[in-house]
Design a protein around this motif. Structure first.
Motif, short mmCIF file in Angstrom:
data_model
loop_
_atom_site.label_atom_id
_atom_site.label_comp_id
_atom_site.label_asym_id
_atom_site.label_seq_id
_atom_site.Cartn_x
_atom_site.Cartn_y
_atom_site.Cartn_z
N THR A 55 20.69 -0.98 -13.99
CA THR A 55 21.53 0.06 -14.32
C THR A 55 20.84 1.36 -13.86
OG1 THR A 55 22.91 -1.18 -15.94
CG2 THR A 55 22.82 1.19 -16.21
N ILE A 56 21.33 2.22 -13.27
CA ILE A 56 20.81 3.39 -12.83
C ILE A 56 20.95 4.63 -13.95
CG2 ILE A 56 20.87 5.44 -11.13
CD1 ILE A 56 21.97 3.33 -8.99
N ALA A 57 22.14 4.46 -14.46
CA ALA A 57 22.42 5.52 -15.37
C ALA A 57 23.26 5.03 -16.40
CB ALA A 57 22.98 6.76 -14.78
N ARG A 58 23.49 5.55 -17.67
CA ARG A 58 24.43 5.03 -18.63
C ARG A 58 24.78 6.02 -19.51
NH1 ARG A 58 23.78 0.04 -22.67
NH2 ARG A 58 25.49 0.82 -24.17
N THR A 59 26.04 6.41 -19.47
CA THR A 59 26.43 7.48 -20.49
C THR A 59 27.66 6.98 -21.24
OG1 THR A 59 28.06 8.15 -18.86
CG2 THR A 59 26.04 9.27 -18.66
N ALA A 71 28.80 2.76 -16.83
CA ALA A 71 27.39 2.65 -16.31
C ALA A 71 27.50 2.66 -14.74
CB ALA A 71 27.15 1.27 -16.44
N THR A 137 27.25 1.85 -4.66
CA THR A 137 27.10 2.34 -5.95
C THR A 137 28.54 2.34 -6.71
OG1 THR A 137 25.09 3.85 -5.17
CG2 THR A 137 26.25 4.30 -7.28
N THR A 139 30.39 3.24 -10.27
CA THR A 139 30.56 3.80 -11.46
C THR A 139 31.61 2.93 -12.51
OG1 THR A 139 29.94 5.89 -10.58
CG2 THR A 139 30.79 5.73 -12.75
#
Length: 146
Positions: A55-59, A71, A137, A139
């Motif tokens: 995972t690159i980013a998680r909000t 994610a 990528t 999202t």
């Protein structure tokens, strides 16, 4: 609210392995295909291969009484250059088509997938000029099941 653990990698791998147009272009590996969910990949993993995550980013977009994580994850396809260049490109395009705006393509334990948006394929980093890589990528927006 206690949300369930979030692990989208097994669902992404399962969805990819279910598509013959993808697996027919990958190398066999350990009774399956060369699709990996960890880095570094095993030393004996053959090309062409797919590497999913991490995972690159998680909000999150939490509500008052629910949990809605987002994610961002890369799916990279690699192969030897130049002989499998077109296969790598075709696999990346098929991954994009499999997931972009196709929330039902992915199952995640404890969650409903509400939306998936993809970008790419774009060049993925490679160690040398003997390999080609393409990146898609994702999202992924989810909703924790009550």
């Amino acid at each position: 609210m206690n949300a369930p653990p979030l692990d989208v990698l097994p669902g992404l791998r399962a969805a990819i392995l279910a598509v013959p147009e993808i697996t027919s272009r990958l190398a066999p590996y350990n009774g399956s295909f060369s699709v990996h969910t960890r880095r570094p990949v095993p030393d004996n993993a053959p090309f062409p291969m797919i590497v999913i995550g991490p995972t690159i980013a998680r909000t999150d977009d939490d509500g008052l009484s629910d949990f809605r994580p987002t994610a961002v994850i890369d799916i990279n396809t690699y192969g030897p250059q130049p002989d499998r260049y077109r296969d790598v490109e075709a696999v990346a395009e098929r991954i994009y088509g499999l997931f972009h705006r196709q929330a039902s393509a992915l199952e995640v334990d404890g969650y409903a997938v509400t939306d998936i948006r993809c970008t790419g394929p774009s060049p993925a980093p490679v160690d040398d000029e003997s390999r080609v890589g393409r990146r898609v990528t994702l999202t992924i927006r989810l909703y924790a099941k009550p």
